[in-house]
Design a protein around this motif. Structure first.
Motif, PDB file in Angstrom:
ATOM      1  N   LYS A   1      -4.447   4.223 -12.127  1.00  0.00           N
ATOM      2  CA  LYS A   1      -3.479   4.775 -11.184  1.00  0.00           C
ATOM      3  C   LYS A   1      -3.595   4.075  -9.839  1.00  0.00           C
ATOM      4  N   SER A   2      -2.492   3.978  -9.133  1.00  0.00           N
ATOM      5  CA  SER A   2      -2.462   3.356  -7.822  1.00  0.00           C
ATOM      6  C   SER A   2      -3.383   4.093  -6.850  1.00  0.00           C
ATOM      7  N   GLN A   3      -4.091   3.341  -6.029  1.00  0.00           N
ATOM      8  CA  GLN A   3      -4.953   3.925  -5.006  1.00  0.00           C
ATOM      9  C   GLN A   3      -4.258   3.990  -3.647  1.00  0.00           C
ATOM     10  N   ALA A   4      -3.093   3.327  -3.536  1.00  0.00           N
ATOM     11  CA  ALA A   4      -2.393   3.278  -2.254  1.00  0.00           C
ATOM     12  C   ALA A   4      -1.630   4.576  -2.021  1.00  0.00           C
ATOM     13  N   THR A   5      -1.802   5.157  -0.851  1.00  0.00           N
ATOM     14  CA  THR A   5      -1.044   6.357  -0.493  1.00  0.00           C
ATOM     15  C   THR A   5       0.092   6.034   0.470  1.00  0.00           C
ATOM     16  N   ASP A   6      -0.025   4.919   1.183  1.00  0.00           N
ATOM     17  CA  ASP A   6       1.013   4.482   2.119  1.00  0.00           C
ATOM     18  C   ASP A   6       1.408   3.062   1.712  1.00  0.00           C
ATOM     19  N   LEU A   7       2.447   2.971   0.890  1.00  0.00           N
ATOM     20  CA  LEU A   7       2.813   1.679   0.317  1.00  0.00           C
ATOM     21  C   LEU A   7       3.311   0.694   1.366  1.00  0.00           C
ATOM     22  N   GLU A   8       3.966   1.173   2.406  1.00  0.00           N
ATOM     23  CA  GLU A   8       4.446   0.268   3.451  1.00  0.00           C
ATOM     24  C   GLU A   8       3.281  -0.392   4.176  1.00  0.00           C
ATOM     25  N   SER A   9       2.274   0.404   4.524  1.00  0.00           N
ATOM     26  CA  SER A   9       1.110  -0.156   5.188  1.00  0.00           C
ATOM     27  C   SER A   9       0.330  -1.082   4.263  1.00  0.00           C
ATOM     28  N   GLN A  10       0.259  -0.717   2.985  1.00  0.00           N
ATOM     29  CA  GLN A  10      -0.439  -1.549   2.024  1.00  0.00           C
ATOM     30  C   GLN A  10       0.250  -2.912   1.893  1.00  0.00           C
ATOM     31  N   LEU A  11       1.576  -2.890   1.850  1.00  0.00           N
ATOM     32  CA  LEU A  11       2.316  -4.148   1.741  1.00  0.00           C
ATOM     33  C   LEU A  11       2.106  -4.997   2.996  1.00  0.00           C
ATOM     34  N   ALA A  12       2.180  -4.373   4.177  1.00  0.00           N
ATOM     35  CA  ALA A  12       1.974  -5.115   5.422  1.00  0.00           C
ATOM     36  C   ALA A  12       0.574  -5.721   5.478  1.00  0.00           C
ATOM     37  N   TYR A  13      -0.412  -4.957   5.031  1.00  0.00           N
ATOM     38  CA  TYR A  13      -1.796  -5.433   5.011  1.00  0.00           C
ATOM     39  C   TYR A  13      -1.937  -6.646   4.089  1.00  0.00           C
ATOM     40  N   GLN A  14      -1.375  -6.557   2.892  1.00  0.00           N
ATOM     41  CA  GLN A  14      -1.483  -7.658   1.938  1.00  0.00           C
ATOM     42  C   GLN A  14      -0.727  -8.890   2.421  1.00  0.00           C
ATOM     43  N   ARG A  15       0.493  -8.676   2.910  1.00  0.00           N
ATOM     44  CA  ARG A  15       1.275  -9.808   3.403  1.00  0.00           C
ATOM     45  C   ARG A  15       0.616 -10.412   4.649  1.00  0.00           C
ATOM     46  N   GLY A  16       0.002  -9.564   5.458  1.00  0.00           N
ATOM     47  CA  GLY A  16      -0.687 -10.056   6.648  1.00  0.00           C
ATOM     48  C   GLY A  16      -1.839 -10.982   6.296  1.00  0.00           C
TER      49      GLY A  16
END
Length: 475
Positions: A22-37
């Motif tokens: 199961k996904s561990q991310a609770t805030d997908l927008e922040s997770q995406l920004a973190y990964q793209r960053g």
């Protein structure tokens, strides 16, 4: 329930459910920004590093485009430069082709001095080497740097250099030759000229500024300014075909051409975390054997560029027919600047991060390197200590005022205590061993690494018939 229906239910009920996970991310927008960053930092490492280098020169030395920073003496700790040398002064210049072509005149090889160096683009891809080991082969030349898409006729007497971006940076070294002095090399370097092609009929005198006189804060800043610099670069330089995928990814963190970069607090928090971890990833790449560096001799701690790096470097552009190798590229430019187009011409680097037991150097401990009596370097050799964190000279005290010894060389050997066979023991640590003060380089308690440079490297280095002993920890 069929496997297909089970997979559909997994997707419907829990995005990220794969094989029961199961996904561990609770805030997908922040997770995406973190990964793209993270990807943005690693991708942009060479570009932001050279941009900081250029902007610091403008701020610290008060120069502008086409000026030349000419060091009157070799750099010391107050000049914060990535893995600089401390034996030969630097000559630095920055060009901007937005207003048209720029000419750099390199003088012919002198009776008492030579100029060696390279010019790189805004991604630090080496564009042209100059001087005896460069395109002019010591005959001198008028290098004509042309902006993207330039289609006007090329005047006679120039060596054209076509660029894909607008900003160009050059780093050269005036080296004494044939018994020449440092003063003669410094005077010879001032024969270099930089001017716009439009001014070629009557060029203004090139402005030279002493780089030794002031502190120089050229190191990449791993803080919130990184992404602002990246946004500015994206808006100022042409987009290359190879980078279009990343341009699309940057939009997800608010960096787009033609738009201001204004991250909100939530985005900035994600990008701050991304920057921290991107740096950790690059540091891990630097430290891990056979990634950035590989042993030069089997079983040795001394290394050179890894076989993986050499395989994809392609003239240090890191662009091949099938990929842009951003990890290997960041793995080099995390600690270095101004890679030459041709490796191993005038200088060769051996690097060491570990002692003979394979442990990373500890700035609180003392180490010994026994340099053999004969080193395959026809000109000279040097050994320099670098701060593991900054990748610049170790500073004993505040860097802006530090003037501590950062390395030793064969020029220092007559003053050192030597062994009966002509070898010499160099010591690195927080305190000098009694009686070996002239053989000692301070580490100021900082974790460090070493670069051993061979100027005028000879055959015995490359055929590996000569070997440098490993550095030993002193009990």
């Amino acid at each position: 329930m069929s496997a297909l229906r089970g997979a559909g239910l997994c997707i419907a009920l829990s995005i990220g459910c794969v094989g029961g996970a199961k996904s561990q991310a609770t805030d997908l927008e922040s997770q995406l920004a973190y990964q793209r960053g993270i990807e943005a930092v690693i991708w942009s490492m060479p570009a932001i590093s050279i941009r900081e280098f250029q902007e610091a020169a403008f701020k610290d030395y008060g120069i502008t485009w086409n000026d030349v920073v000419l060091f009157s003496k070799p750099a010391i700790p107050k000049q914060e430069l990535l893995t600089a040398n401390n034996q030969v002064p630097y000559v630095l210049t920055m060009l901007n082709l937005r207003q048209g072509p720029v000419v750099v005149e390199i003088p012919p090889e002198g009776a008492k001095a030579q100029l060696f160096g390279s010019f790189v683009d805004n991604w630090q891809a080496p564009i042209v080497d100059v001087g005896p080991s460069g395109e002019d082969e010591g005959r001198g030349a008028k290098y004509l740097f042309l902006p993207p898409g330039y289609s006007e006729p090329i005047p006679d007497g120039y060596l054209p250099v076509r660029m894909e971006g607008y900003v160009v940076a050059g780093a050269l070294r005036p080296v004494p030759a044939n018994g020449g002095t440092a003063e003669e090399a410094h005077a010879y370097a001032q024969e270099m000229k930089v001017y716009s092609l439009a001014d070629a009929p009557a060029p203004k005198p090139t402005r030279f500024v002493d780089g030794y006189a002031k502190p120089y804060h050229s190191l990449p800043a791993y803080d919130a300014s990184w992404f602002h610099e990246l946004a500015a670069m994206v808006n100022e330089e042409p987009v290359r075909e190879r980078d279009k995928v990343m341009m699309g990814m940057l939009a997800s963190i608010g960096i787009e051409r033609g738009k201001p970069f204004k991250p909100d607090a939530k985005m900035q928090k994600a990008l701050d975390a991304a920057l921290v971890d991107a740096r950790r990833i690059m540091q891990n790449y630097f430290e891990t054997p056979n990634r950035a560096l590989s042993p030069w001799w089997p079983g040795s701690q001394w290394g050179g560029p890894s076989l993986g790096t050499i395989r994809v470097a392609n003239g240090f552009t890191f662009e091949t027919d099938d990929a842009l190798w951003i990890d290997a590229r960041a793995g080099l430019f995390y600690w270095a600047t101004f890679a030459p187009k041709k490796l191993g011409g005038g200088t060769f680097y051996l690097m060491d991060l570990r002692d003979s037991a394979g442990q990373l150097f500890d700035g609180q401990a003392t180490y010994r390197l026994r340099v053999p009596a004969v080193v395959p370097a026809k000109d000279f050799w040097s050994a320099i200590v670098y701060d593991m964190d900054s990748k610049a000279f170790v500073c004993a005290g505040p860097c802006d005022t530090a003037d501590n010894v950062v390395g030793l060389s064969s020029f220092d050997k007559p003053a050192m205590k030597q062994n009966s066979d002509g070898s010499v023991d160099l010591y690195f640590g927080p305190k000098a061993p009694p009686g070996f003060e002239k053989n000692w380089v301070p580490t100021a308690g900082r974790s460090f690494f070493l670069i051993f440079r061979l100027y005028g490297p000879e055959k015995a280095l490359f055929d590996k018939s000569w070997k440098m002993p490993d550095v030993e920890k002193v009990p």
